[in-house]
Design a protein around this motif. Structure first.
Motif, PDB file in Angstrom:
ATOM      1  N   LEU A 113     -13.536   9.767  -7.905  1.00 49.62           N
ATOM      2  CA  LEU A 113     -13.657   8.867  -6.752  1.00 49.62           C
ATOM      3  C   LEU A 113     -12.589   7.787  -6.831  1.00 49.62           C
ATOM      4  O   LEU A 113     -12.609   6.948  -7.744  1.00 49.62           O
ATOM      5  CB  LEU A 113     -15.059   8.241  -6.693  1.00 49.62           C
ATOM      6  CG  LEU A 113     -16.212   9.231  -6.559  1.00 49.62           C
ATOM      7  CD1 LEU A 113     -17.549   8.510  -6.663  1.00 49.62           C
ATOM      8  CD2 LEU A 113     -16.112   9.996  -5.249  1.00 49.62           C
ATOM      9  N   TRP A 114     -11.678   7.819  -5.878  1.00 50.59           N
ATOM     10  CA  TRP A 114     -10.574   6.868  -5.827  1.00 50.59           C
ATOM     11  C   TRP A 114     -10.599   6.170  -4.469  1.00 50.59           C
ATOM     12  O   TRP A 114     -10.555   6.830  -3.435  1.00 50.59           O
ATOM     13  CB  TRP A 114      -9.235   7.588  -5.999  1.00 50.59           C
ATOM     14  CG  TRP A 114      -9.096   8.269  -7.323  1.00 50.59           C
ATOM     15  CD1 TRP A 114      -9.570   9.505  -7.664  1.00 50.59           C
ATOM     16  CD2 TRP A 114      -8.450   7.755  -8.480  1.00 50.59           C
ATOM     17  NE1 TRP A 114      -9.250   9.780  -8.963  1.00 50.59           N
ATOM     18  CE2 TRP A 114      -8.560   8.730  -9.498  1.00 50.59           C
ATOM     19  CE3 TRP A 114      -7.774   6.566  -8.768  1.00 50.59           C
ATOM     20  CZ2 TRP A 114      -8.031   8.558 -10.756  1.00 50.59           C
ATOM     21  CZ3 TRP A 114      -7.243   6.397 -10.026  1.00 50.59           C
ATOM     22  CH2 TRP A 114      -7.374   7.377 -11.015  1.00 50.59           C
ATOM     23  N   TYR A 115     -10.693   4.849  -4.490  1.00 49.89           N
ATOM     24  CA  TYR A 115     -10.786   4.080  -3.249  1.00 49.89           C
ATOM     25  C   TYR A 115      -9.509   3.301  -2.937  1.00 49.89           C
ATOM     26  O   TYR A 115      -9.269   2.936  -1.799  1.00 49.89           O
ATOM     27  CB  TYR A 115     -11.977   3.113  -3.315  1.00 49.89           C
ATOM     28  CG  TYR A 115     -13.275   3.853  -3.526  1.00 49.89           C
ATOM     29  CD1 TYR A 115     -13.866   4.545  -2.479  1.00 49.89           C
ATOM     30  CD2 TYR A 115     -13.883   3.888  -4.765  1.00 49.89           C
ATOM     31  CE1 TYR A 115     -15.044   5.252  -2.669  1.00 49.89           C
ATOM     32  CE2 TYR A 115     -15.062   4.583  -4.965  1.00 49.89           C
ATOM     33  CZ  TYR A 115     -15.639   5.256  -3.914  1.00 49.89           C
ATOM     34  OH  TYR A 115     -16.795   5.961  -4.111  1.00 49.89           O
ATOM     35  N   TRP A 116      -8.717   3.035  -3.963  1.00 48.08           N
ATOM     36  CA  TRP A 116      -7.454   2.318  -3.772  1.00 48.08           C
ATOM     37  C   TRP A 116      -6.506   2.708  -4.898  1.00 48.08           C
ATOM     38  O   TRP A 116      -6.935   3.159  -5.959  1.00 48.08           O
ATOM     39  CB  TRP A 116      -7.688   0.809  -3.694  1.00 48.08           C
ATOM     40  CG  TRP A 116      -8.229   0.178  -4.943  1.00 48.08           C
ATOM     41  CD1 TRP A 116      -9.496   0.290  -5.450  1.00 48.08           C
ATOM     42  CD2 TRP A 116      -7.506  -0.644  -5.860  1.00 48.08           C
ATOM     43  NE1 TRP A 116      -9.602  -0.411  -6.612  1.00 48.08           N
ATOM     44  CE2 TRP A 116      -8.400  -0.996  -6.889  1.00 48.08           C
ATOM     45  CE3 TRP A 116      -6.199  -1.111  -5.904  1.00 48.08           C
ATOM     46  CZ2 TRP A 116      -8.015  -1.805  -7.957  1.00 48.08           C
ATOM     47  CZ3 TRP A 116      -5.832  -1.924  -6.964  1.00 48.08           C
ATOM     48  CH2 TRP A 116      -6.734  -2.257  -7.967  1.00 48.08           C
ATOM     49  N   PRO A 117      -5.193   2.590  -4.650  1.00 50.48           N
ATOM     50  CA  PRO A 117      -4.207   3.055  -5.646  1.00 50.48           C
ATOM     51  C   PRO A 117      -3.982   2.050  -6.772  1.00 50.48           C
ATOM     52  O   PRO A 117      -3.046   1.257  -6.747  1.00 50.48           O
ATOM     53  CB  PRO A 117      -2.937   3.269  -4.815  1.00 50.48           C
ATOM     54  CG  PRO A 117      -3.086   2.346  -3.657  1.00 50.48           C
ATOM     55  CD  PRO A 117      -4.563   2.222  -3.384  1.00 50.48           C
ATOM     56  N   ASP A 118      -4.844   2.085  -7.769  1.00 49.71           N
ATOM     57  CA  ASP A 118      -4.693   1.253  -8.959  1.00 49.71           C
ATOM     58  C   ASP A 118      -3.663   1.948  -9.863  1.00 49.71           C
ATOM     59  O   ASP A 118      -3.963   2.970 -10.492  1.00 49.71           O
ATOM     60  CB  ASP A 118      -6.037   1.110  -9.661  1.00 49.71           C
ATOM     61  CG  ASP A 118      -5.978   0.207 -10.872  1.00 49.71           C
ATOM     62  OD1 ASP A 118      -4.998   0.284 -11.632  1.00 49.71           O
ATOM     63  OD2 ASP A 118      -6.920  -0.581 -11.066  1.00 49.71           O
ATOM     64  N   ILE A 119      -2.457   1.424  -9.889  1.00 49.75           N
ATOM     65  CA  ILE A 119      -1.350   2.111 -10.576  1.00 49.75           C
ATOM     66  C   ILE A 119      -1.649   2.383 -12.046  1.00 49.75           C
ATOM     67  O   ILE A 119      -1.453   3.515 -12.513  1.00 49.75           O
ATOM     68  CB  ILE A 119      -0.017   1.366 -10.380  1.00 49.75           C
ATOM     69  CG1 ILE A 119       0.353   1.359  -8.890  1.00 49.75           C
ATOM     70  CG2 ILE A 119       1.103   2.006 -11.201  1.00 49.75           C
ATOM     71  CD1 ILE A 119       1.555   0.509  -8.545  1.00 49.75           C
TER      72      ILE A 119
END
Length: 188
Positions: A113-119
């Motif tokens: 589950l990925w909601y935003w691009p946390d580098i």
């Protein structure tokens, strides 16, 4: 601008929004879908895939929007119609770490589950620095005309960001506010 083999990440703030060109092979095994997102009134996700550059570091590329019903096939590179194997060339914009807001849930990489691009999380997911992955994010640009854009969206091809940066121009609003404020007279 072509990216160097190994990128000085300390210099990235000086190059944000710079147009870059990179070549490499997609690491589909580490692709993720970030979202949900909406584009042109369609629900979907942004497809983010590491790009293994030959004789250079691996970087993270936000390939763009994919419709919900085509997202998993795009992530897995399993659709014969849109499958991409071999070397690709990507033109995009260098980006710094996007900020999440208080309404965005935390990513849960262990659950996919990925909601935003946390580098940093994306780098670790792709193998980390031991695998030669650098904390560099490139957002792919979309140069297609509107007809091709819509046809590709329907087929499940990722649609990158428009090749422009919109800067807000609030000068007219500020001028009106100051003229209104100046029109009021102070009592004597």
């Amino acid at each position: 601008m072509d990216l160097p083999r190994n990128i000085n990440t300390g210099a990235l703030p000086d190059f944000e929004w710079r147009r870059v060109t990179v070549k490499g092979i997609w690491d589909h095994a580490h692709s993720v879908l970030i979202g949900p997102r909406v584009k042109d009134n369609e629900g979907g996700y942004n497809l983010v895939t590491p790009l293994k550059r030959p004789d250079a570091s691996t970087i993270i590329v936000d390939r763009g929007f994919v419709k919900k019903d085509r997202a998993e096939a795009a992530r897995d590179n399993s659709d014969p119609e849109t499958r991409i194997d071999g070397e690709v060339e990507v033109t995009g914009m260098l980006r710094l770490q996007p900020k999440s807001n208080s309404f965005t849930p935390d990513n849960q990489p262990e659950k996919g589950l990925w909601y935003w691009p946390d580098i940093p999380q994306l780098v670790e997911h792709a193998g980390g620095s031991n695998a030669g992955v650098q904390p560099v994010l490139v957002e792919a640009l979309d140069h297609r005309d509107i007809a091709q854009h819509l046809a590709d969206m329907k087929r499940g091809v990722p649609i990158g960001r428009p090749p422009k940066v919109d800067l807000r121009n609030e000068h007219t609003t500020y001028a009106v506010i100051w003229f209104v404020l100046l029109s009021y007279k102070t009592p004597s």
